[in-house]
Design an enzyme around this catalytic site. Structure first.
Site, mmCIF file in Angstrom:
data_model
loop_
_atom_site.group_PDB
_atom_site.id
_atom_site.type_symbol
_atom_site.label_atom_id
_atom_site.label_comp_id
_atom_site.label_asym_id
_atom_site.label_seq_id
_atom_site.Cartn_x
_atom_site.Cartn_y
_atom_site.Cartn_z
ATOM 1 N N ASP A 137 77.176 37.479 -22.306
ATOM 2 C CA ASP A 137 77.090 38.452 -23.382
ATOM 3 C C ASP A 137 78.402 38.118 -24.362
ATOM 4 O OD1 ASP A 137 75.009 39.423 -22.060
ATOM 5 O OD2 ASP A 137 76.316 40.926 -21.103
ATOM 6 N N ARG A 179 72.957 42.459 -23.631
ATOM 7 C CA ARG A 179 73.320 43.604 -23.472
ATOM 8 C C ARG A 179 73.446 44.330 -24.845
ATOM 9 N NH1 ARG A 179 73.270 45.709 -17.984
ATOM 10 N NH2 ARG A 179 75.054 44.563 -17.211
HETATM 11 O O1 F6P Z 1 75.531 40.853 -18.531
HETATM 12 C C1 F6P Z 1 74.740 39.770 -18.437
HETATM 13 C C2 F6P Z 1 73.409 39.978 -18.465
HETATM 14 O O2 F6P Z 1 72.531 38.785 -18.634
HETATM 15 C C3 F6P Z 1 72.647 40.854 -19.603
HETATM 16 O O3 F6P Z 1 72.781 40.015 -20.917
HETATM 17 C C4 F6P Z 1 71.510 41.010 -19.017
HETATM 18 O O4 F6P Z 1 71.005 42.232 -19.787
HETATM 19 C C5 F6P Z 1 71.824 41.313 -17.658
HETATM 20 O O5 F6P Z 1 72.913 40.712 -17.308
HETATM 21 C C6 F6P Z 1 70.607 41.252 -16.684
HETATM 22 O O6 F6P Z 1 70.971 41.386 -15.363
HETATM 23 P P1 F6P Z 1 70.450 41.187 -14.118
HETATM 24 O O7 F6P Z 1 70.553 39.633 -13.962
HETATM 25 O O8 F6P Z 1 70.816 41.849 -13.160
HETATM 26 O O9 F6P Z 1 68.859 41.270 -14.362
#
Ligand code: F6P
Length: 404
Positions: A137, A179
């Site tokens: 992010d 995010r």
């Molecule tokens: O924080 C990194 C990130 O890739 C965000 O951009 C995204 O919203 C989130 O993690 C997704 O998380 P997960 O892998 O838990 O679905």
């Protein structure tokens, strides 16, 4: 120098490019100082359960050589666990017991803002930790490993989608992770020469997007000798309405840190774009002018939304992130040896290691909006009325590179 004989490595939060380079940087720098490094598996869940493990992986030369730095993901594994939320009043003692059991004197922890908040928490419990910044992010105050890899992957995916877009004269919307900030959407979108980039820092006016489509997309098709054209929109998952509300699918729930799982921004943008095209009489005229209008069948351009999701942070790591990951991992070890626990690596520049308190490093960094008018002057739409770019000039003696 603190007496450290064994360092534990933890990777936490979402996986990303460059983490394996961090692990190798830690292991090899530790080895160079006669210190052992070990993997604490699966992030903070593994740290909490360490005391019950029978053995852990020691990163000796042979084991380290089997880790491929240019592959994303993490050999150490991940979880999204906030230690202070674990329903066990004995949680910190349990962690200390686990560290003692395996003779681990200090930790290098790689992750983003949530992970960093736990680094601060563990520090107050007397557990020495250094934070190696990681998040695709790019919302930390420092550069974080994984950002460049994600940007490059987004740029390649968006560029590749143009062949389908061009073949069908489609408007393509690519929703990307990030995010609450738009760094990767912005840089990836520019890298792919997207026509429109929608980021959380700029509330979207869809009438302006519609106007930009009319001039850019239809103009492109009209100029093409084979009447081909596409229009690429890159949208960050955390975009907001003019009143500041997140435009996401609320049914997605929250993660362990209490963050809303963002999804649905691309779908929302598609609905808004289609709604305007259906009711805008000029669109019908433009469709006729470029020879696409087919009564009752094909009266507005097709709009498709694509969600690459975890693909933006998986697969291949960029060379930049391998470089930064090695530096960050090695610097973290040197900081631990110098008693600098509680800090985040900023960078290792020649013989200088730059760092800052983790509590500061994890404060959210948003896109610097003073840069946007420049890209608007180059023709990219950001879902708002373009602003005029103004600049001043300054001669500098020393070049300092920080963020991408
Ligand atoms: O924080 C990194 C990130 O890739 C965000 O951009 C995204 O919203 C989130 O993690 C997704 O998380 P997960 O892998 O838990 O679905």
């Amino acid at each position: 120098m603190a007496s450290i004989k064994r360092i534990g490595i933890i990777t936490s939060g979402g996986d990303a490019g460059g983490l394996n380079a961090v692990i190798k940087g830690v292991a090899r720098e530790a080895y160079a100082h006669g210190i052992e490094s070990v993997v604490i598996p699966n992030g903070y869940a593994g740290l909490y359960n360490l005391v019950d493990m029978e053995n852990i992986v020691v990163l000796n030369a042979e084991r380290v050589s089997r880790i491929e730095a240019s592959i994303a993901g993490s050999e150490a594994g991940h979880s999204r666990v906030k230690i202070s939320k674990i329903a066990d009043p004995n949680r910190y003692q349990r962690i200390k017991d686990g560290l003692k059991k395996f003779g681990i004197d200090a930790l290098v922890i790689s992750g983003g803002d949530d992970t960093g908040s736990v680094v601060v928490d563990l520090g107050t419990q007397g557990i020495p930790c250094v934070h190696a910044p990681k998040t695709m992010d790019l919302d930390l105050q420092t550069y974080s490993v994984g950002g460049d890899s994600a940007i490059n992957r987004i740029a390649v995916m968006v560029r590749d989608l143009k062949t389908t877009g061009m073949s069908h004269n489609r408007i393509m919307i690519v929703e990307v992770f990030g995010r609450y900030v738009g760094h990767t959407a912005l840089r990836g979108g520019i890298g792919a020469e997207a026509d429109c980039i929608l980021i959380p820092e700029i509330p979207v006016d869809f009438d302006i997007v519609n106007d930009h489509i009319k001039s850019t997309y239809f103009g492109r098709i009209e100029r093409s000798d084979v009447r081909a054209g596409t229009y690429m929109i890159v949208v960050a998952e955390g975009i907001k309405s003019a009143s500041g509300e997140l435009l996401y699918d609320e049914s997605s729930g929250v993660d362990a840190f209490g963050h809303k799982k963002l999804a649905g921004a691309g779908k929302y943008v598609k609905q808004q774009v289609e709604k305007r095209m259906k009711t805008d009489p000029e669109v019908k005229e433009l469709m006729k002018r470029v020879g696409m209008f087919t009564p009752g069948v094909y009266e507005i351009p097709e709009v498709r939304e694509i969600v690459p999701s975890h693909l933006v942070r998986s697969g291949q790591t960029s060379a930049y992130d391998v470089n930064f990951g090695y530096r960050a991992g090695a610097a973290a070890v040197l900081m631990l040896l110098d008693g600098k626990a509680g800090n985040t690596v900023v960078d290792l520049v020649g013989s200088r290691i730059e760092y800052m308190p983790t509590a500061e490093a994890i404060k959210r960094r948003e896109v610097d909006l003073t840069e946007i008018p420049l890209f608007e002057s180059l023709g990219i739409c950001f879902g708002r009325k373009p602003e005029k770019y103004t600049c001043d000039f300054k001669e500098i003696q020393e070049r300092v590179t920080r963020h991408l």
